[in-house]
Scaffold this motif. Structure first.
Motif, short mmCIF file in Angstrom:
data_model
loop_
_atom_site.label_atom_id
_atom_site.label_comp_id
_atom_site.label_asym_id
_atom_site.label_seq_id
_atom_site.Cartn_x
_atom_site.Cartn_y
_atom_site.Cartn_z
N ASP A 152 0.66 -1.07 -0.13
CA ASP A 152 0.28 -0.06 0.06
C ASP A 152 1.34 1.24 0.00
N VAL A 153 1.97 0.63 -0.23
CA VAL A 153 3.02 2.34 0.07
C VAL A 153 2.36 2.92 -0.83
N PRO A 154 2.50 3.94 -1.41
CA PRO A 154 2.31 5.42 -2.54
C PRO A 154 3.06 5.39 -3.43
N TYR A 155 2.83 5.24 -4.43
CA TYR A 155 4.41 5.01 -5.11
C TYR A 155 4.57 6.84 -5.45
N GLU A 156 4.05 6.98 -5.74
CA GLU A 156 4.31 9.09 -5.79
C GLU A 156 5.68 9.26 -4.35
N THR A 157 4.74 8.89 -3.30
CA THR A 157 5.62 9.47 -1.78
C THR A 157 6.94 8.71 -2.10
N LEU A 158 6.78 6.88 -2.08
CA LEU A 158 8.29 6.06 -2.32
C LEU A 158 9.11 6.90 -3.71
N ARG A 159 8.39 7.48 -4.43
CA ARG A 159 9.51 8.01 -6.14
C ARG A 159 10.43 9.03 -5.23
N ASP A 160 8.92 9.87 -4.98
CA ASP A 160 9.89 11.13 -4.85
C ASP A 160 11.21 11.12 -3.61
N ARG A 161 11.27 10.12 -2.66
CA ARG A 161 11.90 10.06 -1.38
C ARG A 161 12.77 9.85 -2.34
N LEU A 162 13.30 8.70 -3.13
CA LEU A 162 14.07 7.83 -3.91
C LEU A 162 15.02 9.39 -4.62
N LEU A 163 14.03 9.62 -5.55
CA LEU A 163 14.76 10.95 -6.29
C LEU A 163 15.63 11.82 -4.92
N THR A 164 14.74 11.67 -4.21
CA THR A 164 15.58 13.02 -3.08
C THR A 164 17.00 12.79 -2.71
N ALA A 165 16.90 11.15 -2.74
CA ALA A 165 17.94 10.87 -2.46
C ALA A 165 18.89 10.34 -3.27
N GLY A 166 18.37 10.60 -4.38
CA GLY A 166 19.58 10.64 -5.96
C GLY A 166 19.97 9.31 -6.35
N GLN A 167 18.66 8.29 -6.42
CA GLN A 167 17.99 7.47 -7.09
C GLN A 167 17.93 7.55 -8.90
N VAL A 168 18.71 6.92 -9.21
CA VAL A 168 18.42 7.39 -10.31
C VAL A 168 17.10 6.52 -11.70
N LEU A 169 16.19 6.91 -11.87
CA LEU A 169 14.62 5.71 -11.78
C LEU A 169 14.38 6.15 -13.37
N SER A 170 15.42 6.45 -14.43
CA SER A 170 14.80 6.82 -15.62
C SER A 170 15.86 7.04 -16.83
N TRP A 171 15.74 6.72 -17.49
CA TRP A 171 16.96 6.36 -18.76
C TRP A 171 16.61 7.39 -20.09
N PRO A 172 17.26 8.25 -20.25
CA PRO A 172 18.78 9.07 -20.15
C PRO A 172 17.52 10.10 -18.52
N PRO A 173 18.55 9.94 -17.68
CA PRO A 173 18.19 11.10 -16.61
C PRO A 173 17.74 12.14 -16.47
N PRO A 174 16.29 12.15 -16.57
CA PRO A 174 15.80 14.03 -16.68
C PRO A 174 17.43 14.79 -16.08
N SER A 175 17.88 16.19 -17.72
CA SER A 175 18.78 16.46 -16.82
C SER A 175 18.21 17.83 -15.60
N GLU A 176 19.32 17.88 -14.84
CA GLU A 176 19.35 19.16 -14.19
C GLU A 176 19.01 20.95 -14.61
#
Length: 152
Positions: A128-152
């Motif tokens: 039941d973990v909301p994916y959006e919450t998980l995604r946001d926390r992973l991105l904040t921690a520096g996890q790369v979730l797509s390729w190519p990674p989004p440009s900063e």
């Protein structure tokens, strides 16, 4: 005796060759893999002519990194609740031939730990973990979730 792979989770989504080849989009990525698909010989036999023949070797070069989704890390709710499986995840033999690399396990372990922490903090089952919450926390921690990674 060396056993390269054994039992794997049957999760909400089974990661398959079409996912590893980026032919099907993953809606809930928690990390990337990129190693070629490989499966070592399954059997070595002697032919009627007396020559050795290897059977079952697969070597496929991948064009780009691919996403691994959260649904492949959690069991189907009706089978088991509150378990995240970053190593023996839900994958076919061919897909697992690429996923099985230690750096991928590190990535999936980090993502699994993050999901477990969210579940504990919000008193939820991991399913039941909301994916959006998980995604946001992973991105904040520096996890790369797509390729190519989004440009900063």
């Amino acid at each position: 005796l060396y056993i390269r792979e054994a039992r794997r989770l049957l999760g909400a989504r089974v990661k398959a060759e079409q996912h590893v080849r980026n032919l099907v989009a993953i809606p809930d990525p928690v990390g990337l893999g990129s190693y070629n698909i490989d499966s070592h010989n399954c059997r070595r036999t002697i032919t009627a002519e007396g020559t050795v023949q290897n059977e079952g070797d697969v070597q496929v070069r991948l064009e780009a990194p691919y996403a691994i989704g959260y649904a492949s890390l959690v069991p189907r709710r009706e089978e088991l609740e509150n378990l995240v499986v970053p190593v023996c995840l839900s994958a076919t033999h061919i897909a697992y031939g690429s996923i099985r690399m230690e750096p991928v396990f590190w990535i999936l372990g980090e993502s699994s730990g993050t999901a477990a922490a969210i579940a504990a903090q919000q008193s939820l089952a991991v399913q039941d973990v909301p994916y959006e919450t998980l995604r946001d926390r992973l991105l904040t921690a520096g996890q790369v979730l797509s390729w190519p990674p989004p440009s900063e």
